[in-house]
Design a protein around this motif. Structure first.
Motif, mmCIF file in Angstrom:
data_model
loop_
_atom_site.group_PDB
_atom_site.id
_atom_site.type_symbol
_atom_site.label_atom_id
_atom_site.label_comp_id
_atom_site.label_asym_id
_atom_site.label_seq_id
_atom_site.Cartn_x
_atom_site.Cartn_y
_atom_site.Cartn_z
ATOM 1 N N ASP A 44 -7.119 7.387 -5.544
ATOM 2 C CA ASP A 44 -7.327 6.253 -4.639
ATOM 3 C C ASP A 44 -8.620 5.485 -4.915
ATOM 4 O O ASP A 44 -9.092 4.723 -4.066
ATOM 5 C CB ASP A 44 -7.325 6.739 -3.189
ATOM 6 C CG ASP A 44 -8.389 7.804 -2.917
ATOM 7 O OD1 ASP A 44 -9.300 7.967 -3.745
ATOM 8 O OD2 ASP A 44 -8.300 8.480 -1.872
ATOM 9 N N ALA A 46 -8.738 1.443 -4.356
ATOM 10 C CA ALA A 46 -8.815 0.927 -2.985
ATOM 11 C C ALA A 46 -10.172 1.213 -2.358
ATOM 12 O O ALA A 46 -10.706 0.388 -1.606
ATOM 13 C CB ALA A 46 -7.700 1.526 -2.136
ATOM 14 N N ARG A 47 -10.729 2.366 -2.652
ATOM 15 C CA ARG A 47 -12.060 2.665 -2.113
ATOM 16 C C ARG A 47 -13.069 1.628 -2.590
ATOM 17 O O ARG A 47 -13.896 1.140 -1.806
ATOM 18 C CB ARG A 47 -12.508 4.061 -2.546
ATOM 19 C CG ARG A 47 -11.724 5.200 -1.910
ATOM 20 C CD ARG A 47 -12.351 6.538 -2.263
ATOM 21 N NE ARG A 47 -11.555 7.673 -1.845
ATOM 22 C CZ ARG A 47 -12.029 8.738 -1.207
ATOM 23 N NH1 ARG A 47 -13.323 8.799 -0.913
ATOM 24 N NH2 ARG A 47 -11.243 9.743 -0.888
ATOM 25 N N THR A 104 -5.970 0.222 5.526
ATOM 26 C CA THR A 104 -5.800 -0.266 4.160
ATOM 27 C C THR A 104 -4.794 -1.404 4.113
ATOM 28 O O THR A 104 -4.972 -2.382 3.361
ATOM 29 C CB THR A 104 -5.349 0.878 3.231
ATOM 30 O OG1 THR A 104 -6.269 1.969 3.360
ATOM 31 C CG2 THR A 104 -5.307 0.436 1.783
ATOM 32 N N ILE A 114 0.857 -1.186 0.000
ATOM 33 C CA ILE A 114 0.000 0.000 0.000
ATOM 34 C C ILE A 114 0.889 1.230 0.000
ATOM 35 O O ILE A 114 1.998 1.219 0.522
ATOM 36 C CB ILE A 114 -0.980 0.011 1.197
ATOM 37 C CG1 ILE A 114 -0.221 0.069 2.535
ATOM 38 C CG2 ILE A 114 -1.878 -1.229 1.164
ATOM 39 C CD1 ILE A 114 -0.412 1.339 3.307
ATOM 40 N N ILE A 130 -13.248 1.315 1.891
ATOM 41 C CA ILE A 130 -12.675 2.240 2.862
ATOM 42 C C ILE A 130 -12.834 3.674 2.370
ATOM 43 O O ILE A 130 -12.531 3.972 1.214
ATOM 44 C CB ILE A 130 -11.181 1.931 3.098
ATOM 45 C CG1 ILE A 130 -11.025 0.575 3.794
ATOM 46 C CG2 ILE A 130 -10.506 3.029 3.923
ATOM 47 C CD1 ILE A 130 -9.582 0.122 3.939
ATOM 48 N N VAL A 162 -3.777 4.368 -0.498
ATOM 49 C CA VAL A 162 -4.605 4.557 0.690
ATOM 50 C C VAL A 162 -5.659 5.634 0.432
ATOM 51 O O VAL A 162 -5.322 6.751 0.013
ATOM 52 C CB VAL A 162 -3.740 4.981 1.886
ATOM 53 C CG1 VAL A 162 -4.616 5.190 3.131
ATOM 54 C CG2 VAL A 162 -2.653 3.954 2.162
ATOM 55 N N TRP A 189 -1.749 -0.734 -3.880
ATOM 56 C CA TRP A 189 -3.016 -0.043 -3.628
ATOM 57 C C TRP A 189 -2.726 1.286 -2.950
ATOM 58 O O TRP A 189 -1.858 1.356 -2.071
ATOM 59 C CB TRP A 189 -3.920 -0.875 -2.713
ATOM 60 C CG TRP A 189 -4.284 -2.201 -3.283
ATOM 61 C CD1 TRP A 189 -3.592 -3.371 -3.139
ATOM 62 C CD2 TRP A 189 -5.427 -2.504 -4.097
ATOM 63 N NE1 TRP A 189 -4.233 -4.385 -3.817
ATOM 64 C CE2 TRP A 189 -5.356 -3.883 -4.414
ATOM 65 C CE3 TRP A 189 -6.486 -1.751 -4.576
ATOM 66 C CZ2 TRP A 189 -6.322 -4.512 -5.193
ATOM 67 C CZ3 TRP A 189 -7.453 -2.374 -5.354
ATOM 68 C CH2 TRP A 189 -7.364 -3.739 -5.660
ATOM 69 N N ASP A 210 -5.730 5.521 8.461
ATOM 70 C CA ASP A 210 -6.283 5.002 7.208
ATOM 71 C C ASP A 210 -5.264 4.137 6.481
ATOM 72 O O ASP A 210 -5.627 3.159 5.812
ATOM 73 C CB ASP A 210 -6.739 6.149 6.314
ATOM 74 C CG ASP A 210 -7.910 6.926 6.898
ATOM 75 O OD1 ASP A 210 -8.642 6.348 7.741
ATOM 76 O OD2 ASP A 210 -8.093 8.103 6.537
#
Length: 306
Positions: A282, A285-286, A203, A153, A291, A220, A218, A199
């Motif tokens: 991002d 990843a979301r 992640t 990450i 997240i 964050v 990925w 965060d």
């Protein structure tokens, strides 16, 4: 699979990962050179030189997840410290069978003129960026060869609780809270993404525990970019304090400082991050982990708690 986690590094990310895992009842051990307690209930601590591959492999036996949360603070020592440490971590993951989850950095991308997404190449030319890019390339190659399960990450500059001197904003907060003028690197009027350290921990754990997420980088999930000046003013506002005067170190001033101070020479190599918009993308990843970043006001409140 059991629920055993070995965290290498007791800095801001490592402590937040440990707290997150311990709170849910996981078996957590934090490795550091000193073995000093993080103060987190239910967490074990182990004094160990993580660059000792055999010692780390023994510590990792029976572990399900191995987290690289190490952060050699002295940039001038990265070329000495990181290669044996990275090799040891990768070896321990391979020998133990643990998922290898790496706390990365944006340095491998080098200077960019677009929002930074995971599909950009690792094209850095400065030695820190090249070194971190090589670390991930080695881990990814081992993953693709079936020797390990690896994931990385990457977040932008950290804010939040416990970051202190590890963050460009947080390091000046103590003086700013006392109303003192502060020194910031580069331009203070350019949009810049800041990542909450909690965060990053969320992640990292999510990526480690999602087999379908392995083998790639990925980013964050982070709040919308703001300028350095705005970030500091927002932090101060949560503590009921007014903005302070800021001196910007860049150009000839930074060049002069770099001649005398080794750390400033290192900073000059990556000053591009503060001379132009530096924005993290991002969305992947979301969508993958569900997240969303900690609300900005809360990030600032945590940062003010020095």
């Amino acid at each position: 699979m059991s629920d055993r986690h070995l965290i290498v590094g007791a800095g801001p990310v490592g402590r937040h990962v440990a707290a997150l895992l311990a709170e849910r009842g996981s078996q957590v051990t934090v490795v550091s050179r000193s073995g000093r307690s993080t103060g987190i209930d239910g967490v074990e601590h182990l004094a160990l030189d993580a660059s000792d591959a055999d010692a780390l492999a023994r510590a990792a036996e029976g572990t399900d997840y191995l987290y690289n949360c190490a952060n050699p603070a002295d940039y001038t020592q990265w070329e000495r410290v990181w290669p044996p440490l990275a090799a040891s971590l990768l070896s321990a993951a391979e020998r133990s069978g643990a998922v290898y989850a790496i706390t990365g950095t944006l340095y491998p991308y080098g200077p960019v003129d677009v929002p930074i997404s995971e599909d950009l190449p690792d094209a850095a030319t400065d030695h820190k960026g090249v070194l971190r890019a090589r670390m991930w390339a080695d881990a990814r190659a081992a993953h693709e060869a079936g020797r390990v399960r690896a994931v990385e990450i990457r977040g932008s500059d950290y804010m939040g609780r416990g970051v202190g001197g590890n963050g460009h904003v947080s390091r000046v907060v103590p003086d700013a809270l006392r109303g003192k003028r502060v020194l910031m690197m580069g331009r203070t009027d350019q949009p810049h993404t800041f990542t909450d350290v909690a965060d990053a921990a969320r992640t990292l754990v999510a990526a480690a525990e999602d087999p379908g997420a392995h083998g790639r980088v990925w980013h964050v999930p982070s709040n919308a970019p703001v300028t350095q000046a705005r970030a500091l003013a927002d932090v101060l506002a949560t503590a009921g304090k007014p903005p302070v005067r800021i001196t910007s170190l860049r150009g000839a001033g930074l060049a002069a400082a770099a001649l005398a101070v080794p750390f400033m020479r290192e900073m000059r190599e990556i000053i591009y991050q503060w001379e132009r918009p530096y924005v993290l993308a991002d969305a992947d990843a979301r969508a993958r982990f569900g997240i969303t970043p900690t609300p900005w006001a809360e990030v600032c409140r945590r940062t003010a708690q020095v």
